[in-house]
Write a protein that holds these residues in place. Structure first.
Motif, PDB file in Angstrom:
ATOM      1  N   GLU A   1       0.769  -1.184   0.084  1.00  0.00           N
ATOM      2  CA  GLU A   1       0.243  -0.405   0.097  1.00  0.00           C
ATOM      3  C   GLU A   1       1.053   1.023  -0.131  1.00  0.00           C
ATOM      4  N   ALA A   2       2.022   1.598   0.622  1.00  0.00           N
ATOM      5  CA  ALA A   2       3.064   2.257   1.108  1.00  0.00           C
ATOM      6  C   ALA A   2       3.165   2.473  -0.212  1.00  0.00           C
ATOM      7  N   LEU A   3       3.710   1.121  -1.909  1.00  0.00           N
ATOM      8  CA  LEU A   3       4.645   1.873  -2.869  1.00  0.00           C
ATOM      9  C   LEU A   3       3.863   2.777  -3.057  1.00  0.00           C
ATOM     10  N   GLU A   4       2.443   2.085  -3.362  1.00  0.00           N
ATOM     11  CA  GLU A   4       1.357   2.106  -4.093  1.00  0.00           C
ATOM     12  C   GLU A   4       0.836   3.943  -4.468  1.00  0.00           C
ATOM     13  N   HIS A   5       1.067   4.091  -2.935  1.00  0.00           N
ATOM     14  CA  HIS A   5       0.788   5.305  -2.304  1.00  0.00           C
ATOM     15  C   HIS A   5       1.358   6.450  -2.927  1.00  0.00           C
ATOM     16  N   PHE A   6       3.228   6.467  -3.323  1.00  0.00           N
ATOM     17  CA  PHE A   6       3.940   6.612  -2.645  1.00  0.00           C
ATOM     18  C   PHE A   6       4.639   6.865  -4.177  1.00  0.00           C
ATOM     19  N   PHE A   7       4.426   6.154  -5.568  1.00  0.00           N
ATOM     20  CA  PHE A   7       4.503   5.976  -6.245  1.00  0.00           C
ATOM     21  C   PHE A   7       3.572   5.963  -7.402  1.00  0.00           C
ATOM     22  N   PRO A   8       2.612   6.723  -7.049  1.00  0.00           N
ATOM     23  CA  PRO A   8       0.931   6.274  -8.069  1.00  0.00           C
ATOM     24  C   PRO A   8       1.037   6.175  -9.606  1.00  0.00           C
ATOM     25  N   GLN A   9      -0.113   6.117 -10.471  1.00  0.00           N
ATOM     26  CA  GLN A   9       0.652   6.072 -11.252  1.00  0.00           C
ATOM     27  C   GLN A   9       0.218   7.199 -12.213  1.00  0.00           C
ATOM     28  N   SER A  10      -0.084   8.342 -11.681  1.00  0.00           N
ATOM     29  CA  SER A  10      -0.613   9.553 -11.978  1.00  0.00           C
ATOM     30  C   SER A  10       1.528  10.073 -12.309  1.00  0.00           C
ATOM     31  N   GLU A  11       1.683   9.231 -11.673  1.00  0.00           N
ATOM     32  CA  GLU A  11       3.348  10.024 -11.676  1.00  0.00           C
ATOM     33  C   GLU A  11       3.996   8.645 -12.611  1.00  0.00           C
ATOM     34  N   GLY A  12       3.578   8.202 -13.301  1.00  0.00           N
ATOM     35  CA  GLY A  12       3.630   7.428 -14.161  1.00  0.00           C
ATOM     36  C   GLY A  12       3.966   5.789 -14.137  1.00  0.00           C
ATOM     37  N   PHE A  13       3.818   5.167 -12.660  1.00  0.00           N
ATOM     38  CA  PHE A  13       4.381   4.259 -12.048  1.00  0.00           C
ATOM     39  C   PHE A  13       3.283   3.017 -12.314  1.00  0.00           C
ATOM     40  N   GLN A  14       3.494   1.814 -12.726  1.00  0.00           N
ATOM     41  CA  GLN A  14       1.825   0.798 -12.929  1.00  0.00           C
ATOM     42  C   GLN A  14       1.497   0.836 -11.710  1.00  0.00           C
ATOM     43  N   SER A  15       0.315   0.466 -11.950  1.00  0.00           N
ATOM     44  CA  SER A  15      -0.646   0.600 -10.025  1.00  0.00           C
ATOM     45  C   SER A  15      -0.429  -1.031 -10.346  1.00  0.00           C
ATOM     46  N   LEU A  16      -0.744  -1.096  -8.889  1.00  0.00           N
ATOM     47  CA  LEU A  16      -1.089  -2.582  -8.058  1.00  0.00           C
ATOM     48  C   LEU A  16      -2.916  -3.117  -9.077  1.00  0.00           C
ATOM     49  N   TYR A  17      -3.487  -1.973  -8.417  1.00  0.00           N
ATOM     50  CA  TYR A  17      -4.928  -2.270  -8.800  1.00  0.00           C
ATOM     51  C   TYR A  17      -5.382  -1.953  -9.971  1.00  0.00           C
ATOM     52  N   PRO A  18      -5.200  -2.175 -11.556  1.00  0.00           N
ATOM     53  CA  PRO A  18      -5.408  -0.976 -12.332  1.00  0.00           C
ATOM     54  C   PRO A  18      -6.472  -1.536 -12.505  1.00  0.00           C
ATOM     55  N   ALA A  19      -7.493  -0.844 -13.412  1.00  0.00           N
ATOM     56  CA  ALA A  19      -9.346  -1.083 -14.125  1.00  0.00           C
ATOM     57  C   ALA A  19      -9.102  -2.088 -14.323  1.00  0.00           C
ATOM     58  N   THR A  20     -10.181  -2.619 -14.969  1.00  0.00           N
ATOM     59  CA  THR A  20     -10.580  -4.505 -14.944  1.00  0.00           C
ATOM     60  C   THR A  20     -11.737  -3.403 -16.433  1.00  0.00           C
ATOM     61  N   GLN A  21     -11.921  -4.680 -17.631  1.00  0.00           N
ATOM     62  CA  GLN A  21     -12.214  -4.531 -18.495  1.00  0.00           C
ATOM     63  C   GLN A  21     -13.487  -3.214 -18.815  1.00  0.00           C
ATOM     64  N   ASP A  22     -14.202  -3.820 -17.451  1.00  0.00           N
ATOM     65  CA  ASP A  22     -15.757  -2.647 -17.420  1.00  0.00           C
ATOM     66  C   ASP A  22     -15.282  -1.463 -16.359  1.00  0.00           C
ATOM     67  N   GLY A  23     -14.225  -1.115 -16.773  1.00  0.00           N
ATOM     68  CA  GLY A  23     -13.663   0.262 -16.596  1.00  0.00           C
ATOM     69  C   GLY A  23     -13.488   0.744 -14.161  1.00  0.00           C
ATOM     70  N   ARG A  24     -14.132   0.037 -13.768  1.00  0.00           N
ATOM     71  CA  ARG A  24     -14.231  -1.240 -12.883  1.00  0.00           C
ATOM     72  C   ARG A  24     -12.606  -0.918 -11.768  1.00  0.00           C
ATOM     73  N   THR A  25     -12.270  -1.011 -10.611  1.00  0.00           N
ATOM     74  CA  THR A  25     -10.998  -1.222  -9.617  1.00  0.00           C
ATOM     75  C   THR A  25     -11.295  -2.234  -8.319  1.00  0.00           C
ATOM     76  N   TYR A  26     -11.263  -2.671  -8.147  1.00  0.00           N
ATOM     77  CA  TYR A  26     -11.941  -4.387  -6.844  1.00  0.00           C
ATOM     78  C   TYR A  26     -10.321  -4.074  -5.719  1.00  0.00           C
ATOM     79  N   ARG A  27      -9.889  -2.566  -5.430  1.00  0.00           N
ATOM     80  CA  ARG A  27      -8.517  -2.317  -5.004  1.00  0.00           C
ATOM     81  C   ARG A  27      -9.364  -3.244  -3.275  1.00  0.00           C
TER      82      ARG A  27
END
Length: 362
Positions: A75-101
């Motif tokens: 969770e710390a790595l996901e928070h401090f290195f977010p997708q908005s800053e170019g890092f891949q997310s551990l919780y990518p969107a599903t095919q229908d656009g949802r996330t299931y974090r």
């Protein structure tokens, strides 16, 4: 912008070190790896950070924040290195656009990190339990281990693996896409199954017996015993996914470098701290003030933090700095010698018990 230094402390044959290495590689976060012993004591952690917590890995971010347990590390790595800053997310969107974090977090914490882990651990060669490593883990668990009895339980543990794979098979057979939960790229859920099966293959075949025993076991090759149940004929969807995700990680560049602890400490001293606003990871609600008061978990209180499963005889004691429904942060109590660096130790509340330390009456 200067990013805080990320350092992972673990060892090559550690199950959960494998998990965090895959998280870091998926997110493509540059980090430094510091090897610690497979068994206690671990002076690198105790002397430099006053950390008495037994389990591995732990991870530092910046100059003073140390995270224990892979659930909060992720969770710390996901928070401090977010997708908005170019890092891949551990919780990518599903095919229908949802996330299931939340679902994926629970999937990892309550399924793969616990019952699946106990299953793969049960496939370790008995020679490991007969070594000093077995004695060390008996202290961690809190009771003696009988290597002969554990060896006889191998068929039972293979049956338990068969159960786990049977539960996984429909998840992969019915997903809309190549990844679990129909995400567009691999998620923490994929990592959580993959690292356990990959580690299970290695440890059950004897490939890590020498390393995990720190040289006591020279040759130990019981063979590919997992293949008795983990094979394409029996579980085609799981095995197809397994080869797919293995190829995916093989194609990702490594972001790891290795340094000795003295070099790391020098870099940590120069690394930016996370700052007071980053003391707690974001949660939907703050700590429940009334319940915190009733349980004695107020800022400034001396508290004990222990896992709720194993390692309960080695509490981490310190001053409570901050608390949320999901996280507790303490300043560790000074040990025989002052720590090299002042640290703030972060624990998840999932899987841990936090209680005030009784104070002597005057």
């Amino acid at each position: 912008m200067s990013r805080p230094l990320v350092v992972l402390y673990g060892y090559e044959s550690s199950t959960f070190t494998w998990k965090t290495r895959h998280v870091l590689r998926l997110k493509q976060i540059p980090y430094t790896f510091v090897t610690v012993p497979t068994m206690m004591p671990r002076p690198i952690l105790r002397d430099n950070f006053n950390l008495t917590y037994r389990k591995i890995p732990v991870l530092t971010i910046g100059s003073k924040d140390l995270y224990c347990d892979t659930s909060i590390i992720s969770e710390a790595l996901e928070h401090f290195f977010p997708q908005s800053e170019g890092f891949q997310s551990l919780y990518p969107a599903t095919q229908d656009g949802r996330t299931y974090r939340s679902l994926i977090r629970g999937f990892a914490s309550y399924w793969t990190d616990r019952p699946l882990f106990r299953t793969t651990t049960g496939l370790m060669p008995a020679s490991i339990w007969r070594s000093s490593f077995g004695q060390d883990r008996a202290q961690l668990i809190g009771h003696k281990l009988d290597p002969d009895k554990l060896e006889k339980k191998l068929p039972e543990n293979l049956s338990r693996l068969d159960l786990q794979l049977s539960l996984f098979e429909p998840l992969f057979a019915e997903t809309d896409g190549p990844w679990l939960f129909s995400t567009k790229t691999p998620s923490l859920a994929d990592i959580s199954i993959y690292y356990q099966l990959l580690w299970g293959e290695h440890i059950s075949s004897g490939r890590y017996s020498n390393h995990i025993s720190e040289g006591e076991i020279q040759n130990d090759a019981p063979g590919e015993i997992m293949s008795e149940v983990f094979n394409a004929e029996r579980y085609p969807a799981v095995v197809t996914w397994y080869h797919r995700i293995r190829a995916y990680f093989d194609e990702l560049p490594s972001t790891e470098k290795q340094l000795d602890i003295e070099q790391v400490l020098d870099e940590m001293k120069r690394s930016p701290a996370l700052g007071p606003k980053s003391l707690l990871l974001p949660t939907p609600r703050s700590a429940h003030a009334e319940l915190s008061a009733k349980t004695g978990l107020k800022e400034g209180a001396l508290v004990s933090v222990v896992p709720d499963d194993t390692g309960r005889d080695d509490p981490t004691i310190g001053t409570l700095l901050a608390i949320s429904p999901e996280e507790v942060v303490i300043r560790p109590q000074a040990l025989e010698e002052p720590a090299t660096l002042e640290t703030r130790i972060h624990f998840p509340r999932i899987g841990f018990v936090v209680r005030p330390v009784p104070q002597p009456s005057l």
